[in-house]
Design a protein around this motif. Structure first.
Motif, mmCIF file in Angstrom:
data_model
loop_
_atom_site.group_PDB
_atom_site.id
_atom_site.type_symbol
_atom_site.label_atom_id
_atom_site.label_comp_id
_atom_site.label_asym_id
_atom_site.label_seq_id
_atom_site.Cartn_x
_atom_site.Cartn_y
_atom_site.Cartn_z
ATOM 1 N N ALA A 184 0.828 -1.205 0.000
ATOM 2 C CA ALA A 184 0.000 0.000 0.000
ATOM 3 C C ALA A 184 0.863 1.256 0.000
ATOM 4 O O ALA A 184 0.573 2.222 -0.723
ATOM 5 N N GLY A 185 1.919 1.237 0.804
ATOM 6 C CA GLY A 185 2.800 2.395 0.861
ATOM 7 C C GLY A 185 3.472 2.677 -0.463
ATOM 8 O O GLY A 185 3.585 3.836 -0.886
ATOM 9 N N GLY A 186 3.907 1.625 -1.136
ATOM 10 C CA GLY A 186 4.521 1.805 -2.447
ATOM 11 C C GLY A 186 3.539 2.370 -3.458
ATOM 12 O O GLY A 186 3.885 3.243 -4.267
ATOM 13 N N ALA A 187 2.294 1.890 -3.413
ATOM 14 C CA ALA A 187 1.286 2.362 -4.367
ATOM 15 C C ALA A 187 0.973 3.840 -4.150
ATOM 16 O O ALA A 187 0.908 4.626 -5.104
ATOM 17 N N VAL A 188 0.783 4.233 -2.891
ATOM 18 C CA VAL A 188 0.478 5.632 -2.598
ATOM 19 C C VAL A 188 1.661 6.529 -2.938
ATOM 20 O O VAL A 188 1.491 7.620 -3.512
ATOM 21 N N ALA A 189 2.867 6.084 -2.603
ATOM 22 C CA ALA A 189 4.048 6.885 -2.925
ATOM 23 C C ALA A 189 4.186 7.077 -4.432
ATOM 24 O O ALA A 189 4.579 8.153 -4.895
ATOM 25 N N GLY A 190 3.856 6.030 -5.205
ATOM 26 C CA GLY A 190 3.910 6.163 -6.651
ATOM 27 C C GLY A 190 2.960 7.241 -7.159
ATOM 28 O O GLY A 190 3.311 8.041 -8.039
ATOM 29 N N LEU A 191 1.759 7.289 -6.588
ATOM 30 C CA LEU A 191 0.793 8.321 -6.976
ATOM 31 C C LEU A 191 1.294 9.710 -6.591
ATOM 32 O O LEU A 191 1.141 10.678 -7.347
ATOM 33 N N ILE A 192 1.906 9.807 -5.407
ATOM 34 C CA ILE A 192 2.414 11.110 -4.961
ATOM 35 C C ILE A 192 3.552 11.573 -5.865
ATOM 36 O O ILE A 192 3.618 12.748 -6.269
#
Length: 419
Positions: free
Chosen positions: A363-371
């Motif tokens: 989840a953290g990787g996915a959100v960081a990618g969006l950011i």
């Protein structure tokens, strides 16, 4: 010298060399298989998106099924579970490789094979950490070595994430990604069976008065769900870093960002290893929950520093210093699991830690990618990671919070004996 004697004392615990050395060999697949799987699927399909989908099935299936394996290990002992999964996992990887390279196989079947491989991965980390708790129980007279033993386990575990990708690179250089996947299967089989048949695992005995776990198991233990939220906060940050550091590298070396990202993540691991070694020679704190909160706060602060680093050299320096807080935080995380969880639930409790960490990291990787792509770029992605850990620190810091109450209420842990 007193600190080094602690590590020597850990080495001389019954079965410790097998847990420390063979345990790392058996877990090299953690660092090898995801990358090898990604390369195999991309090689066949030509699409990283499909490869990532297969990798996600592998990771999520493993995270979902590992608590089941942990509960079974708590009931019948770790040896049968480790041996069964040690055989099943390599067979599943061979099946996955066959499915991926068979032109007649629909991709949906490849995803099923990837999920089966993930679901059958041996719960070796949970078994080893449970074994360290047993070896350093209060009744054993070795409780004063628990902090050092778990620090050694946490620090050595970093080797998996350094050597694993390097071994895959070597297999690809001299053979191909399929050979790397088979290599991961072999080290998992050999290492896991060796640990399972070792003195510590074979000597496992059910603790007097323990009951079979039912229902939600350790999730109903006071303080454990809150501790899992802290685990998740670290997992989110680690997953975010896995995306944000390569994005930072791309900004400075667009032609070869992978090499710079690899170096930056490696020095982060070096800092963690040094911090873990140092932490292992210290006496355990009387209030571990408060110390855990301070360490989480330090990790959060390090991410805030990463966000303002202007060059790769500056970021690399900050990663080394900030990384020194990671292994100590993880060591206390593992220690608190052992303090809070009933002895009859240790394997399952540690598998829940792995499950939460894997899921939160994704989840953290996915959100960081969006950011990184759409909401402010690299600095804000680092700040997002730091905010996640800060939330975990705030939870752990509550003086009358669930973790603090659970630690204070435990009757299994006594003041460590003086060395």
């Amino acid at each position: 010298m007193a600190g080094l004697r602690r590590y020597l004392g850990v080495w001389h615990l019954p079965g410790a060399p097998t847990l420390l050395i063979t345990g790392i060999i058996g877990r090299l697949g953690i660092g090898m298989t995801p990358l090898a799987l990604l390369l195999v699927i991309e090689e066949v399909t030509g699409r990283y998106s499909l490869a990532a989908l297969a990798g996600g099935c592998y990771a999520l299936a493993g995270a979902a099924l590992s608590p089941v394996a942990g509960r079974i290990a708590d009931r019948i002992g770790p040896t049968p579970v480790l041996i069964g999964t040690a055989v099943a996992h390599p067979l599943a990887l061979i099946g996955l490789l066959w499915a991926a390279r068979s032109e007649q196989t629909p991709f949906a079947l490849v995803l099923v094979a990837a999920a089966l491989a993930g679901a059958s991965y041996p719960p070796l980390t949970a078994a080893i950490r449970g074994a360290w708790n047993d070896l350093t129980s209060v009744a054993s007279g070795r409780y004063h070595l628990r902090n050092t033993a778990l620090a050694a386990e946490t620090t050595l575990f970093e080797v998996v994430f350094v050597l694993g990708p390097l071994l895959v690179a070597g297999f690809v250089l001299f053979a191909d990604a399929g050979a790397a996947l088979i290599g991961a299967a072999v080290v998992t089989l050999v290492g896991t069976v060796a640990v399972a048949l070792g003195q510590t695992m074979r000597g496992w005995q059910r603790h007097e008065g323990e009951h079979q776990t039912r229902g939600l198991g350790p999730l109903r233990v006071p303080g454990f769900p809150a501790l899992l939220l802290c685990v998740a906060s670290l997992g989110i940050a680690f997953g975010a870093a896995g995306v944000t550091v390569p994005a930072f590298a791309t900004r400075y070396t667009p032609d070869d960002p992978d090499s710079l990202a690899g170096v930056l993540l490696a020095v982060w691991g070096v800092g963690s290893a040094v911090g873990g070694f140092w932490f292992g020679i210290r006496r355990p704190a009387r209030n571990m929950t408060r110390q855990f909160a301070w360490l989480l706060a330090a990790v959060a602060g390090s991410f805030a520093v990463f966000a303002v680093m202007p060059t790769p050299l500056a970021l690399g320096t900050a990663l080394v210093v900030g990384g020194a807080t990671i292994a100590p935080a993880l060591t206390l995380e593992n220690t608190l699991v052992g303090r809070i969880s009933p002895v009859g639930m240790l394997n399952e409790a540690y598998t829940w830690v792995v499950t939460m960490s894997v899921g939160a990291s994704a989840a953290g990787g996915a959100v960081a990618g969006l950011i990184v792509d759409h909401a402010g770029g690299v600095p804000w992605a680092f700040l997002f990671a730091g905010a996640a850990v800060a939330a975990g620190a705030a939870l752990a810091a509550l003086p009358a919070g669930p973790i603090a109450r659970a630690e204070a209420a435990t009757v299994r842990v006594e003041t460590p004996a003086p060395v």
